[in-house]
Design a protein around this motif. Structure first.
Motif, short mmCIF file in Angstrom:
data_model
loop_
_atom_site.label_atom_id
_atom_site.label_comp_id
_atom_site.label_asym_id
_atom_site.label_seq_id
_atom_site.Cartn_x
_atom_site.Cartn_y
_atom_site.Cartn_z
N GLU A 36 0.81 -1.21 0.00
CA GLU A 36 0.00 0.00 0.00
C GLU A 36 0.85 1.26 0.00
N ILE A 37 0.22 2.36 -0.44
CA ILE A 37 0.67 3.71 -0.11
C ILE A 37 -0.38 4.28 0.83
N VAL A 38 0.03 4.60 2.05
CA VAL A 38 -0.89 5.15 3.04
C VAL A 38 -0.41 6.54 3.44
N ALA A 39 -1.31 7.50 3.37
CA ALA A 39 -0.98 8.89 3.71
C ALA A 39 -1.44 9.20 5.13
N VAL A 40 -0.64 10.01 5.82
CA VAL A 40 -1.02 10.54 7.13
C VAL A 40 -1.09 12.05 6.99
N MET A 41 -2.24 12.62 7.29
CA MET A 41 -2.43 14.05 7.08
C MET A 41 -2.99 14.70 8.33
N LEU A 200 -1.36 17.79 -0.15
CA LEU A 200 -2.34 16.74 0.09
C LEU A 200 -3.07 16.30 -1.18
N VAL A 201 -3.33 17.22 -2.07
CA VAL A 201 -4.01 16.84 -3.31
C VAL A 201 -3.19 15.81 -4.07
N GLU A 202 -1.90 16.12 -4.26
CA GLU A 202 -1.02 15.20 -4.98
C GLU A 202 -0.87 13.88 -4.24
N THR A 203 -0.76 13.94 -2.91
CA THR A 203 -0.54 12.74 -2.13
C THR A 203 -1.77 11.83 -2.14
N LEU A 204 -2.94 12.42 -1.94
CA LEU A 204 -4.15 11.61 -1.94
C LEU A 204 -4.44 11.01 -3.32
N SER A 205 -3.91 11.63 -4.36
CA SER A 205 -4.12 11.09 -5.70
C SER A 205 -3.32 9.81 -5.95
N ILE A 206 -2.25 9.59 -5.18
CA ILE A 206 -1.46 8.38 -5.38
C ILE A 206 -1.63 7.37 -4.24
N ALA A 207 -2.25 7.80 -3.13
CA ALA A 207 -2.40 6.91 -1.96
C ALA A 207 -3.59 5.97 -2.12
N ASP A 208 -3.49 4.83 -1.46
CA ASP A 208 -4.62 3.90 -1.38
C ASP A 208 -5.56 4.29 -0.26
N ALA A 231 -16.13 16.80 2.60
CA ALA A 231 -16.26 18.26 2.61
C ALA A 231 -15.45 18.88 3.75
N ASP A 232 -15.47 18.26 4.92
CA ASP A 232 -14.72 18.81 6.06
C ASP A 232 -13.22 18.79 5.79
N VAL A 233 -12.74 17.69 5.21
CA VAL A 233 -11.32 17.58 4.89
C VAL A 233 -10.94 18.61 3.83
N ARG A 234 -11.79 18.77 2.84
CA ARG A 234 -11.48 19.71 1.76
C ARG A 234 -11.38 21.14 2.29
N ARG A 235 -12.24 21.48 3.24
CA ARG A 235 -12.20 22.82 3.80
C ARG A 235 -10.98 23.00 4.72
N ALA A 236 -10.73 22.00 5.56
CA ALA A 236 -9.70 22.14 6.59
C ALA A 236 -8.29 21.98 6.06
N TYR A 237 -8.10 21.07 5.08
CA TYR A 237 -6.75 20.73 4.68
C TYR A 237 -6.42 20.99 3.21
N LEU A 238 -7.44 21.01 2.38
CA LEU A 238 -7.19 21.16 0.95
C LEU A 238 -7.49 22.57 0.46
N GLY A 239 -8.04 23.42 1.33
CA GLY A 239 -8.34 24.79 0.94
C GLY A 239 -9.38 24.90 -0.15
N MET A 240 -10.37 23.99 -0.10
CA MET A 240 -11.39 23.94 -1.17
C MET A 240 -12.78 23.98 -0.54
#
Length: 240
Positions: A36-41, A200-208, A231-240
């Motif tokens: 796996e590729i696992v991201a920690v954010m 995070l956008v780039e990382t989540l695009s390659i993570a499982d 939606a909560d993650v996008r607002r808090a961490y992705l600036g979206m």
């Protein structure tokens, strides 16, 4: 991947850790399956780097950490490294006055046998720039090249689990894609990846899968695509 294997490569249970008496991790539970590729954010101060350092044996911990069926409790960092759980730390920590070649060869210090330096071929395939700069001092490389060297040095240990702490930090934007591409290629070679990354956008695009930490606790976990769409993650961490 669609799910975890019954016996994950890495199993962290009720993990706690503290700096100078101040608790940083509060009962972390994570699993990483082989391949796996696992991201920690999470926000700054959430405990992401502390988690990686704890797994790597660089600080006292409570709870349980099992890697490839081995209990890592009380094992020193060099033993954990030799088992195949290898950390590329934030800031890279290269030997700046030594050449690129010497830094890479130092990565294989614990290996024995005639194939000790065989991973050099893989490193040069992933990062041709390093082969071009073999005799150059590490401190003279660009930030992106230094990160390539740090990852390459870790690959010289022949890791099973590669832990990357902010690999894009201090790197020119045009080289970030090269680093992310290398991460995917390394996974394709059978190396499991646990990554902490600010992009995070780039990382989540390659993570499982991904885990979200907040003040030393896991507050969300799931498939990377699901986390990215929250939606909560996008607002808090992705600036979206």
């Amino acid at each position: 991947m669609t799910g975890l294997s019954p016996e994950p490569l890495l199993h962290v249970s009720h993990l706690t850790a503290a700096y100078r008496g101040l608790r940083v991790l509060h009962g972390i539970d994570i699993e990483v399956a082989a391949g796996e590729i696992v991201a920690v954010m999470g926000a700054n101060g959430a405990g992401k780097s502390t988690l990686l350092r704890a797994i790597a044996g660089q600080m006292p911990t409570g709870g349980a950490i099992r890697f490839a069926g081995t209990d890592l409790a009380d094992l020193p960092a060099h033993r954990i490294n030799r088992l195949g759980a290898v950390l590329v730390p934030e800031g890279r920590r290269l030997f700046g006055g030594l050449s690129v070649e010497d830094n890479l060869r130092l990565g294989a210090y614990a290996r024995r046998g005639p194939d000790r330096f065989k991973p050099l071929d893989l490193v040069f395939e992933l990062f041709p720039r390093l082969q071009e700069r073999l005799k150059q001092r590490a401190e003279t490389l660009s930030g992106g090249e230094q990160q390539m060297l740090a990852i390459g040095r870790a690959l010289m240990t022949n890791p099973r689990l590669l832990m990357l702490d902010e690999p894009s930090q201090g790197i020119m934007p045009r080289l970030v894609d090269d680093i992310m591409d290398a991460v995917q290629r390394i996974r394709g070679l059978g190396v499991t990846i646990l990554i902490v990354e600010q992009r995070l956008v780039e990382t989540l695009s390659i993570a499982d899968r991904a885990y979200v930490l907040q003040t030393g606790r896991v507050v969300m976990a799931g498939p990377a695509a699901t986390i990215a769409a929250n939606a909560d993650v996008r607002r808090a961490y992705l600036g979206m």
